[in-house]
Design a protein around this motif. Sequence first.
Motif, mmCIF file in Angstrom:
data_model
loop_
_atom_site.group_PDB
_atom_site.id
_atom_site.type_symbol
_atom_site.label_atom_id
_atom_site.label_comp_id
_atom_site.label_asym_id
_atom_site.label_seq_id
_atom_site.Cartn_x
_atom_site.Cartn_y
_atom_site.Cartn_z
ATOM 1 N N GLU A 103 0.820 -1.209 0.000
ATOM 2 C CA GLU A 103 0.000 0.000 0.000
ATOM 3 C C GLU A 103 0.860 1.267 0.000
ATOM 4 O OE1 GLU A 103 -2.474 -3.261 1.803
ATOM 5 O OE2 GLU A 103 -0.368 -2.607 1.871
ATOM 6 N N ALA A 104 0.382 2.283 -0.714
ATOM 7 C CA ALA A 104 0.995 3.607 -0.653
ATOM 8 C C ALA A 104 0.402 4.337 0.551
ATOM 9 C CB ALA A 104 0.716 4.386 -1.929
ATOM 10 N N ILE A 105 1.266 4.960 1.333
ATOM 11 C CA ILE A 105 0.834 5.536 2.618
ATOM 12 C C ILE A 105 1.179 7.017 2.673
ATOM 13 C CG2 ILE A 105 1.149 5.444 5.122
ATOM 14 C CD1 ILE A 105 1.838 2.466 4.813
ATOM 15 N N LEU B 205 9.038 9.396 12.626
ATOM 16 C CA LEU B 205 9.404 8.055 13.079
ATOM 17 C C LEU B 205 8.530 7.001 12.401
ATOM 18 C CD1 LEU B 205 11.214 6.448 15.139
ATOM 19 C CD2 LEU B 205 9.220 6.463 16.635
ATOM 20 N N LEU B 206 7.232 7.275 12.301
ATOM 21 C CA LEU B 206 6.330 6.335 11.642
ATOM 22 C C LEU B 206 6.741 6.129 10.186
ATOM 23 C CD1 LEU B 206 3.776 4.581 11.804
ATOM 24 C CD2 LEU B 206 2.454 6.610 11.137
ATOM 25 N N ALA B 207 7.111 7.209 9.514
ATOM 26 C CA ALA B 207 7.553 7.096 8.124
ATOM 27 C C ALA B 207 8.764 6.172 8.013
ATOM 28 C CB ALA B 207 7.884 8.479 7.572
ATOM 29 N N LEU B 208 9.722 6.333 8.915
ATOM 30 C CA LEU B 208 10.923 5.500 8.898
ATOM 31 C C LEU B 208 10.591 4.029 9.144
ATOM 32 C CD1 LEU B 208 13.276 7.889 10.878
ATOM 33 C CD2 LEU B 208 13.687 7.071 8.549
ATOM 34 N N MET B 209 9.704 3.774 10.115
ATOM 35 C CA MET B 209 9.362 2.389 10.439
ATOM 36 C C MET B 209 8.651 1.697 9.282
ATOM 37 S SD MET B 209 8.216 2.362 14.433
ATOM 38 C CE MET B 209 9.469 2.370 15.731
ATOM 39 N N LEU B 210 7.730 2.394 8.634
ATOM 40 C CA LEU B 210 6.975 1.769 7.551
ATOM 41 C C LEU B 210 7.807 1.664 6.279
ATOM 42 C CD1 LEU B 210 3.452 3.360 8.123
ATOM 43 C CD2 LEU B 210 4.313 1.127 8.873
ATOM 44 N N ALA B 211 8.670 2.641 6.036
ATOM 45 C CA ALA B 211 9.557 2.548 4.868
ATOM 46 C C ALA B 211 10.513 1.372 5.014
ATOM 47 C CB ALA B 211 10.335 3.852 4.708
ATOM 48 N N LYS B 212 10.940 1.106 6.248
ATOM 49 C CA LYS B 212 11.818 -0.034 6.491
ATOM 50 C C LYS B 212 11.152 -1.342 6.099
ATOM 51 C CE LYS B 212 14.704 -2.113 10.106
ATOM 52 N NZ LYS B 212 15.065 -2.096 11.564
ATOM 53 N N LYS B 213 9.824 -1.369 6.114
ATOM 54 C CA LYS B 213 9.078 -2.574 5.726
ATOM 55 C C LYS B 213 8.739 -2.578 4.234
ATOM 56 C CE LYS B 213 7.059 -2.930 10.335
ATOM 57 N NZ LYS B 213 7.950 -4.015 10.761
ATOM 58 N N GLY B 214 9.224 -1.576 3.516
ATOM 59 C CA GLY B 214 9.037 -1.557 2.071
ATOM 60 C C GLY B 214 7.872 -0.747 1.574
ATOM 61 N N TYR B 215 7.218 0.021 2.441
ATOM 62 C CA TYR B 215 6.078 0.835 2.013
ATOM 63 C C TYR B 215 6.560 2.173 1.449
ATOM 64 C CZ TYR B 215 3.071 -2.473 4.437
ATOM 65 O OH TYR B 215 2.425 -3.613 4.824
ATOM 66 N N SER C 194 16.091 14.039 8.780
ATOM 67 C CA SER C 194 17.293 13.790 7.973
ATOM 68 C C SER C 194 17.430 12.311 7.640
ATOM 69 C CB SER C 194 18.538 14.296 8.705
ATOM 70 O OG SER C 194 18.502 15.711 8.831
ATOM 71 N N TYR C 195 17.102 11.436 8.591
ATOM 72 C CA TYR C 195 17.093 10.001 8.296
ATOM 73 C C TYR C 195 16.066 9.696 7.212
ATOM 74 C CZ TYR C 195 19.825 8.983 12.550
ATOM 75 O OH TYR C 195 20.798 8.930 13.506
ATOM 76 N N ALA C 196 14.876 10.280 7.351
ATOM 77 C CA ALA C 196 13.802 10.019 6.387
ATOM 78 C C ALA C 196 14.189 10.491 4.991
ATOM 79 C CB ALA C 196 12.514 10.699 6.843
ATOM 80 N N GLU C 197 14.884 11.598 4.928
ATOM 81 C CA GLU C 197 15.283 12.176 3.651
ATOM 82 C C GLU C 197 16.211 11.236 2.873
ATOM 83 O OE1 GLU C 197 15.606 16.893 3.032
ATOM 84 O OE2 GLU C 197 17.359 15.975 3.973
ATOM 85 N N LYS C 198 16.942 10.407 3.597
ATOM 86 C CA LYS C 198 17.894 9.489 2.958
ATOM 87 C C LYS C 198 17.214 8.244 2.388
ATOM 88 C CE LYS C 198 21.623 10.903 6.092
ATOM 89 N NZ LYS C 198 22.486 10.481 7.232
ATOM 90 N N SER C 199 15.973 8.021 2.783
ATOM 91 C CA SER C 199 15.266 6.827 2.319
ATOM 92 C C SER C 199 14.673 7.065 0.927
ATOM 93 C CB SER C 199 14.143 6.453 3.290
ATOM 94 O OG SER C 199 13.330 5.431 2.740
ATOM 95 N N GLU C 200 14.917 6.110 0.013
ATOM 96 C CA GLU C 200 14.353 6.220 -1.328
ATOM 97 C C GLU C 200 12.839 6.045 -1.324
ATOM 98 O OE1 GLU C 200 16.348 3.437 -3.805
ATOM 99 O OE2 GLU C 200 18.293 4.488 -3.736
ATOM 100 N N LEU C 201 12.297 5.497 -0.226
ATOM 101 C CA LEU C 201 10.865 5.224 -0.168
ATOM 102 C C LEU C 201 10.067 6.344 0.508
ATOM 103 C CD1 LEU C 201 10.891 1.413 0.723
ATOM 104 C CD2 LEU C 201 10.315 2.469 -1.474
ATOM 105 N N ILE C 202 10.737 7.395 0.962
ATOM 106 C CA ILE C 202 10.039 8.484 1.656
ATOM 107 C C ILE C 202 10.194 9.775 0.864
ATOM 108 C CG2 ILE C 202 9.856 9.848 3.775
ATOM 109 C CD1 ILE C 202 11.035 7.484 5.302
#
Length: 462
Positions: A13-15, A26-36, A124-132
């Motif tokens: 799902e797209a969130i 924090l929620l964004a980081l946790m869910l992106a870690k699961k591939g969302y 800053s952590y979230a910014e580094k994620s390709e999924l966020i």
Amino acid sequence: MAETVEETETEKEAISIVGAGPVGALLALMLAKKGYQIDLFESRPDSRKTNIYQGKSINFALSERGWLALETLGIANEIREQAIPMYCRVMHDLEGNLTKQAYGKDNQAIWSVSRSGINEQLISYAEKSELINIHFSHRLTQLNFNDNTAVYLDSNNQVVTHQSDLVFGADGAFSKVRRLMQELPKQRISYSLDYMPQSYIELSIAANDDGSHKLEKNALHIWPRKDFMLIALPNLDGSFTCTLFMDQTGDISFDALKEHSSVNAFFNQYFPDAVSLLENPVEAFLAKAASPLCLVHIYPWLVNDQVALIGDSAHAMVPFYGQGMNCGFEDCRILSDLVDTTQGKWPLVLQEYQRSRKPNCDAITELAQRNFVEMSDLAGNANFLLRKKIEAKFHQQHPSLWVPLYSMVTFSPNIPYSKALAVGDIQNEIMDQIMQTPDIENIWQDDAIYSAMYELALTKLG
């Protein structure tokens, strides 16, 4: 095999997450870690480029529930480098005498962190994620709860439309997502926003010229004055962030203190040892508008099993137990765990998230409200301090039978808040009975006291 993985990823799902404060990030980081795939929307500009936080936040006291959430992402140690452990309370009485009270045992501590600092680290952590994808200066104006299409206004007042499979409202105590939920004609939503009598302003204590702290560094300082109080939390640069909590109206209140002379007299009468430490307290007091403290209760937290509230948008509380952010981080951890246990079946995830979190968040909201009395009045009371000594000694003797309420809330993340509240109320009844023992202040170390306490605890808690 690679094709199967790619196909699985596209089915996720797209969130959308509305609100990029600490909980939303924090929620964004946790869910992106699961591939969302996550779209994170924030109404304010990027705080790393603007000074939006100045004078508008209370330092956070990060404790075990918050650390546990950060540890699941493997970033706790980096966050800890920007935090200061506080091992005790230091109470300042009117004469400037100091009384210390340890928060736990074996060097247990709560940690002072800057709201803006931890928020910017998480962003800053979230910014580094390709999924966020982070969208700053996007203010939510509309939300279609049937297909989860949201309408935002960007910094140029241009309309931006975005559709997703799931939406989380992490946009704080005055949540726009929550307000739009309440306007739905066929939803039966119970809601209350209650203002506390107290409001607050932030003041500061600068570092010494050599960068050291003017007060004990590893402590939370409290000037308890019954109906109002001043607190100070340390910062890495040697300064302290101070918060004055006081009634908004009344004889001694923000509304009553409007003149330079009366404010100056107030500080000199009630905080004489702090006046010389605070940076221009009178001028700062007069220049700032007091911010309100409020409690939010709402149920349900969900619409159509597709839109959910999290953090302060679901359960804003007062800061007197230091659990607001910790509770929000725990929301994220519990929800993340549920994604795993249900194999990503989101209707099940959200229903169980609401079922499990609602009573626990109600419990910590109640405890936080009660704790104002402890901090502002009882923390400097000799009878209260004796009570805490007796509890601590009994806990040492019977650690599995008696865990103090503060330790259950702050240092025991596997004890639900609701259980801590229930057990704490029973402990309070037991301590009321023990404290009625004649001459308790002189015989409190006698074995007979702890034998009686053991019998009561075994009967009511065992």
